[in-house]
Design an enzyme around this catalytic site. Structure first.
Site, PDB file in Angstrom:
ATOM      1  N   THR A  15       0.816  -1.212   0.000  1.00 27.90           N
ATOM      2  CA  THR A  15       0.000   0.000   0.000  1.00 27.90           C
ATOM      3  C   THR A  15       0.849   1.261   0.000  1.00 27.90           C
ATOM      4  O   THR A  15       2.039   1.239   0.313  1.00 27.90           O
ATOM      5  CB  THR A  15      -0.935   0.026   1.224  1.00 27.90           C
ATOM      6  OG1 THR A  15      -0.160   0.086   2.416  1.00 27.90           O
ATOM      7  CG2 THR A  15      -1.826  -1.196   1.269  1.00 27.90           C
ATOM      8  N   ASP A  16       0.189   2.367  -0.335  1.00 28.40           N
ATOM      9  CA  ASP A  16       0.840   3.674  -0.266  1.00 28.40           C
ATOM     10  C   ASP A  16       0.544   4.315   1.088  1.00 28.40           C
ATOM     11  O   ASP A  16      -0.027   3.673   1.979  1.00 28.40           O
ATOM     12  CB  ASP A  16       0.392   4.561  -1.431  1.00 28.40           C
ATOM     13  CG  ASP A  16      -1.111   4.795  -1.466  1.00 28.40           C
ATOM     14  OD1 ASP A  16      -1.788   4.618  -0.427  1.00 28.40           O
ATOM     15  OD2 ASP A  16      -1.612   5.175  -2.533  1.00 28.40           O
ATOM     16  N   GLN A  17       0.891   5.573   1.252  1.00 26.79           N
ATOM     17  CA  GLN A  17       0.697   6.234   2.543  1.00 26.79           C
ATOM     18  C   GLN A  17      -0.769   6.405   2.908  1.00 26.79           C
ATOM     19  O   GLN A  17      -1.090   6.659   4.068  1.00 26.79           O
ATOM     20  CB  GLN A  17       1.393   7.589   2.546  1.00 26.79           C
ATOM     21  CG  GLN A  17       2.905   7.472   2.602  1.00 26.79           C
ATOM     22  CD  GLN A  17       3.579   8.823   2.685  1.00 26.79           C
ATOM     23  OE1 GLN A  17       3.047   9.819   2.221  1.00 26.79           O
ATOM     24  NE2 GLN A  17       4.740   8.845   3.307  1.00 26.79           N
TER      25      GLN A  17
END
Length: 140
Positions: A15-17
């Protein structure tokens, strides 16, 4: 038409932030779905590779619909969209934890000789695969 299913637990590293699965990771999931379909048909990619044959992606098309997030389980559905004895197009749908369509896509592949990248006929080189693909592919 045969549809294979594989469930993936979304890992934090995917996942990203924002906690949303990074777009390129869906391509890895498509590969997992493709591998599962091939196994469900009774084969393994390694069988091809041991004979000096590779199956590179020659075209890719994806449409992102809604996010998959960390903590969810994603469901990958994979099938043979088109097959002509030389090229195969796999179809994909990936669903998020709420069972909403997150991605639809296709990847197109051809079999080639490892040393030269020259195309080979699946029909002639792997007749068992050919027969299984003919039976499993999407019907018009």
């Amino acid at each position: 038409m045969q549809i294979s299913e594989k469930t993936i637990e979304v890992r934090y590293a995917e996942t990203d932030q924002m906690g949303v699965v990074y777009h390129a990771n869906y391509l890895v999931w498509m590969e997992l779905g493709r591998t599962k379909l091939i196994e469900d048909l009774g084969f393994q990619y390694v069988e091809m590779e041991q004979q000096g044959i590779l199956s590179p992606v020659i075209d890719l098309n994806v449409a992102y619909k809604t996010p998959v997030r960390y903590g969810e389980k994603a469901l990958i559905k994979t099938w043979i969209e088109e097959y002509d004895g030389i090229r195969v197009t796999y179809g994909y749908e990936i669903y998020n934890g709420d069972n909403k369509l997150a991605l639809s896509g296709e990847s197109r592949h051809a079999c080639v000789k490892k040393e030269s990248f020259r195309p080979v006929s699946i029909r002639k080189t792997f007749p068992e695969w050919h027969e299984a693909y003919e039976k499993a592919k999407k019907k018009d």
